[in-house]
Design a protein around this motif. Structure first.
Motif, PDB file in Angstrom:
ATOM      1  N   PHE A   1     -13.350  -3.606   7.198  1.00 43.70           N
ATOM      2  CA  PHE A   1     -12.838  -4.804   6.517  1.00 43.70           C
ATOM      3  C   PHE A   1     -11.759  -5.393   7.419  1.00 43.70           C
ATOM      4  O   PHE A   1     -11.172  -4.688   8.231  1.00 43.70           O
ATOM      5  N   GLN A   2     -11.525  -6.676   7.289  1.00 37.21           N
ATOM      6  CA  GLN A   2     -10.567  -7.347   8.160  1.00 37.21           C
ATOM      7  C   GLN A   2      -9.265  -7.622   7.420  1.00 37.21           C
ATOM      8  O   GLN A   2      -9.257  -8.277   6.389  1.00 37.21           O
ATOM      9  N   GLY A   3      -8.176  -7.100   7.980  1.00 34.13           N
ATOM     10  CA  GLY A   3      -6.862  -7.352   7.403  1.00 34.13           C
ATOM     11  C   GLY A   3      -6.232  -8.591   8.008  1.00 34.13           C
ATOM     12  O   GLY A   3      -6.682  -9.114   9.031  1.00 34.13           O
ATOM     13  N   LEU A   4      -5.178  -9.065   7.370  1.00 37.66           N
ATOM     14  CA  LEU A   4      -4.448 -10.219   7.871  1.00 37.66           C
ATOM     15  C   LEU A   4      -3.855  -9.873   9.241  1.00 37.66           C
ATOM     16  O   LEU A   4      -3.222  -8.829   9.400  1.00 37.66           O
ATOM     17  N   THR A   5      -4.079 -10.728  10.215  1.00 38.35           N
ATOM     18  CA  THR A   5      -3.600 -10.479  11.574  1.00 38.35           C
ATOM     19  C   THR A   5      -2.078 -10.357  11.598  1.00 38.35           C
ATOM     20  O   THR A   5      -1.371 -11.126  10.948  1.00 38.35           O
ATOM     21  N   VAL A   6      -1.575  -9.379  12.342  1.00 36.43           N
ATOM     22  CA  VAL A   6      -0.138  -9.186  12.488  1.00 36.43           C
ATOM     23  C   VAL A   6       0.281  -9.594  13.899  1.00 36.43           C
ATOM     24  O   VAL A   6      -0.558  -9.810  14.775  1.00 36.43           O
ATOM     25  N   SER A   7       1.584  -9.703  14.134  1.00 35.72           N
ATOM     26  CA  SER A   7       2.090 -10.026  15.466  1.00 35.72           C
ATOM     27  C   SER A   7       1.734  -8.907  16.440  1.00 35.72           C
ATOM     28  O   SER A   7       1.528  -7.759  16.037  1.00 35.72           O
ATOM     29  N   SER A   8       1.685  -9.231  17.714  1.00 37.68           N
ATOM     30  CA  SER A   8       1.304  -8.247  18.732  1.00 37.68           C
ATOM     31  C   SER A   8       2.258  -7.063  18.762  1.00 37.68           C
ATOM     32  O   SER A   8       1.867  -5.946  19.062  1.00 37.68           O
ATOM     33  N   SER A   9       3.538  -7.314  18.466  1.00 33.84           N
ATOM     34  CA  SER A   9       4.533  -6.248  18.447  1.00 33.84           C
ATOM     35  C   SER A   9       5.522  -6.500  17.318  1.00 33.84           C
ATOM     36  O   SER A   9       5.811  -7.651  16.985  1.00 33.84           O
ATOM     37  N   VAL A  10       6.014  -5.427  16.739  1.00 34.11           N
ATOM     38  CA  VAL A  10       7.026  -5.546  15.697  1.00 34.11           C
ATOM     39  C   VAL A  10       8.409  -5.733  16.309  1.00 34.11           C
ATOM     40  O   VAL A  10       9.209  -6.535  15.825  1.00 34.11           O
ATOM     41  N   ARG A  11       8.699  -5.017  17.392  1.00 32.19           N
ATOM     42  CA  ARG A  11      10.037  -5.037  17.979  1.00 32.19           C
ATOM     43  C   ARG A  11      10.179  -5.985  19.161  1.00 32.19           C
ATOM     44  O   ARG A  11      11.232  -6.581  19.353  1.00 32.19           O
ATOM     45  N   GLU A  12       9.163  -6.093  19.991  1.00 28.91           N
ATOM     46  CA  GLU A  12       9.291  -6.808  21.252  1.00 28.91           C
ATOM     47  C   GLU A  12       8.680  -8.204  21.170  1.00 28.91           C
ATOM     48  O   GLU A  12       7.914  -8.504  20.252  1.00 28.91           O
ATOM     49  N   PRO A  13       9.021  -9.099  22.118  1.00 30.35           N
ATOM     50  CA  PRO A  13       8.398 -10.425  22.153  1.00 30.35           C
ATOM     51  C   PRO A  13       6.879 -10.302  22.108  1.00 30.35           C
ATOM     52  O   PRO A  13       6.296  -9.468  22.798  1.00 30.35           O
ATOM     53  N   SER A  14       6.238 -11.127  21.284  1.00 32.96           N
ATOM     54  CA  SER A  14       4.803 -10.996  21.032  1.00 32.96           C
ATOM     55  C   SER A  14       4.011 -12.116  21.673  1.00 32.96           C
ATOM     56  O   SER A  14       4.406 -13.289  21.597  1.00 32.96           O
ATOM     57  N   GLU A  15       2.895 -11.761  22.283  1.00 35.76           N
ATOM     58  CA  GLU A  15       1.967 -12.780  22.777  1.00 35.76           C
ATOM     59  C   GLU A  15       1.417 -13.575  21.605  1.00 35.76           C
ATOM     60  O   GLU A  15       1.199 -14.780  21.705  1.00 35.76           O
ATOM     61  N   ASN A  16       1.191 -12.895  20.494  1.00 31.47           N
ATOM     62  CA  ASN A  16       0.707 -13.550  19.285  1.00 31.47           C
ATOM     63  C   ASN A  16       1.714 -13.302  18.168  1.00 31.47           C
ATOM     64  O   ASN A  16       1.731 -12.230  17.572  1.00 31.47           O
ATOM     65  N   GLU A  17       2.568 -14.265  17.910  1.00 32.86           N
ATOM     66  CA  GLU A  17       3.587 -14.150  16.864  1.00 32.86           C
ATOM     67  C   GLU A  17       3.093 -14.923  15.640  1.00 32.86           C
ATOM     68  O   GLU A  17       3.035 -16.158  15.641  1.00 32.86           O
ATOM     69  N   VAL A  18       2.704 -14.203  14.583  1.00 34.28           N
ATOM     70  CA  VAL A  18       2.103 -14.857  13.428  1.00 34.28           C
ATOM     71  C   VAL A  18       3.167 -15.548  12.582  1.00 34.28           C
ATOM     72  O   VAL A  18       4.328 -15.116  12.542  1.00 34.28           O
ATOM     73  N   ASN A  19       2.756 -16.587  11.906  1.00 33.13           N
ATOM     74  CA  ASN A  19       3.611 -17.278  10.936  1.00 33.13           C
ATOM     75  C   ASN A  19       2.717 -17.927   9.885  1.00 33.13           C
ATOM     76  O   ASN A  19       2.141 -18.978  10.121  1.00 33.13           O
ATOM     77  N   TYR A  20       2.605 -17.268   8.735  1.00 36.03           N
ATOM     78  CA  TYR A  20       1.782 -17.789   7.649  1.00 36.03           C
ATOM     79  C   TYR A  20       2.590 -18.630   6.664  1.00 36.03           C
ATOM     80  O   TYR A  20       2.036 -19.110   5.674  1.00 36.03           O
ATOM     81  N   LEU A  21       3.880 -18.810   6.934  1.00 35.64           N
ATOM     82  CA  LEU A  21       4.748 -19.545   6.017  1.00 35.64           C
ATOM     83  C   LEU A  21       5.193 -20.874   6.610  1.00 35.64           C
ATOM     84  O   LEU A  21       6.225 -21.413   6.225  1.00 35.64           O
ATOM     85  N   GLU A  22       4.422 -21.406   7.543  1.00 38.18           N
ATOM     86  CA  GLU A  22       4.793 -22.685   8.173  1.00 38.18           C
ATOM     87  C   GLU A  22       4.713 -23.815   7.162  1.00 38.18           C
ATOM     88  O   GLU A  22       3.899 -23.808   6.265  1.00 38.18           O
TER      89      GLU A  22
END
Length: 373
Positions: A352-373
């Motif tokens: 099953f597919q979960g909601l995509t998370v940022s590439s990293s929790v602590r470090e700068p992320s290549e993919n930084e998610v924002n679902y609250l834009e």
């Protein structure tokens, strides 16, 4: 007249939809989180402590009695409006929870992975900022405080690659601002700002801003190793840090000893102030319990085959077969987690597919998610 009436009704409907959580009578304010055992000594009780610390990081006061939290087998159900958030945080969390519930993972299991929930709250910088109320501009913070005239100068930081100027307002119970300015040691050009404020529940609120004072998801690695707000949480451990290395003295700044004593005094005062809040869901005297939060998101972002077996509800042998082409690694900080995979490498293999998370929790992320834009 009829056209005007229809226009009024249309505008009213738009207004109601944009403020959909102001009336909670018809809103399901709960979400169920799935605990998946991640290592030999892991337990749902420890993970529950980690969850409470995570909720505390984003502003929950967690009133005594656990009225907003219930546990059944491997599921933890939380009720957002019973956790002691302010109204603005509740609105943002309820919006995020509704998005989580639209995921294939939640529709399939009626739960979201506990680690994914943590990664989407404290581990997604823009979600964290919106929930805790960190403003978009630095000026909005500075307008609420008055700095004391004396500053500190740090030229031997354990975090920054640059020099840092440290300013702070007077500590008034649970009210204070500390701000570091990252400056080029030669030109004194400002590169970045980081702020720390104290939330009403005793936790720290972090902000990272660029040279123009605009909020950014993470510190720029060319200037500092501060990373994202979640890394600030890990490093500060819910308290005001002292200096970890000696510093040189500079004219018109506090001496190294004066600055160290000032920070130590703020640290002690903050600790005394926040411990008066207990019981509030977390016990600040148990200083290492925050580690349970970190284990939740680390074991999710870098799962073992056994954890994925629980998460995906598949036999371990099948998991190992699915992952046979992938390399494993050991997490240096917590080697007992075993041989681990990276979440980005295994997510597409999940049933099953979960909601995509940022590439990293602590470090700068290549993919930084924002679902609250």
């Amino acid at each position: 007249m009829k056209i005007r009436l229809l226009s009024f009704i249309y505008l009213l409907l738009i207004s109601c939809s944009n403020d959909s959580y102001s009336d909670l009578a018809n809103v399901n304010t709960t979400i169920t989180l799935k605990w998946n055992k991640a290592y030999e000594d892991d337990s749902i009780d420890q993970s529950l402590i980690g969850l409470k610390w995570a909720l505390s990081y984003i502003g929950a006061s967690l009133p005594s009695g656990d009225m907003g939290i219930s546990v059944s087998d491997t599921a933890i159900t939380i009720d957002i409006i019973k956790l002691g958030f302010n109204t603005s945080a509740e609105q943002s969390l309820l919006e995020l929870v509704e998005i989580m519930k639209t995921s294939n993972e939640y529709k399939t299991n009626n739960t979201i992975d506990l680690g994914r929930f943590i990664a989407l709250t404290i581990g997604a910088s823009e979600h964290y900022y919106k929930i805790v109320g960190t403003p978009i501009t630095l000026d909005e913070i500075l307008n609420n405080y008055t700095f004391l005239p004396l500053k500190g100068y740090i030229d031997n930081s354990t975090v920054s690659n640059e020099h840092r100027i440290l300013e702070f307002s007077e500590q008034n119970a649970l009210n204070q601002l500390l701000m570091t300015t990252e400056v080029d040691p030669i030109t004194q050009e400002i590169n970045e700002y980081e702020t720390i404020e104290i939330l009403p529940n005793g936790q720290l609120r972090f902000g990272i801003f660029d040279a123009n004072g605009i909020r950014i998801p993470s510190a720029e690695s060319i200037y500092t190793n501060a990373g994202k707000p979640a890394k600030c949480m890990w490093c500060h451990e819910s308290t005001i840090n002292p200096l970890f290395t000696p510093q040189n003295n500079y004219p018109n700044y506090l001496t190294y000893n004066e600055l160290q004593n000032t920070l130590q005094n703020y640290r002690v005062q903050h600790h005394e102030n926040k411990t008066t809040l207990f019981p509030n869901g977390v016990d600040f005297t148990q200083t290492q319990q925050h580690t349970f939060t970190e284990l939740l998101y680390i074991s999710f972002m870098e799962p073992s085959a056994q954890r994925l077996s629980y998460e995906w509800n598949l036999p371990l042998a099948e998991i190992e077969s699915l992952l046979s082409e992938l390399e494993t690694h050991v997490y240096d900080e917590f080697p007992f987690l075993g041989n681990l995979y990276h979440r980005n490498d295994v997510e597409s293999l999940a049933p099953f597919q979960g909601l995509t998370v940022s590439s990293s929790v602590r470090e700068p992320s290549e993919n930084e998610v924002n679902y609250l834009e």
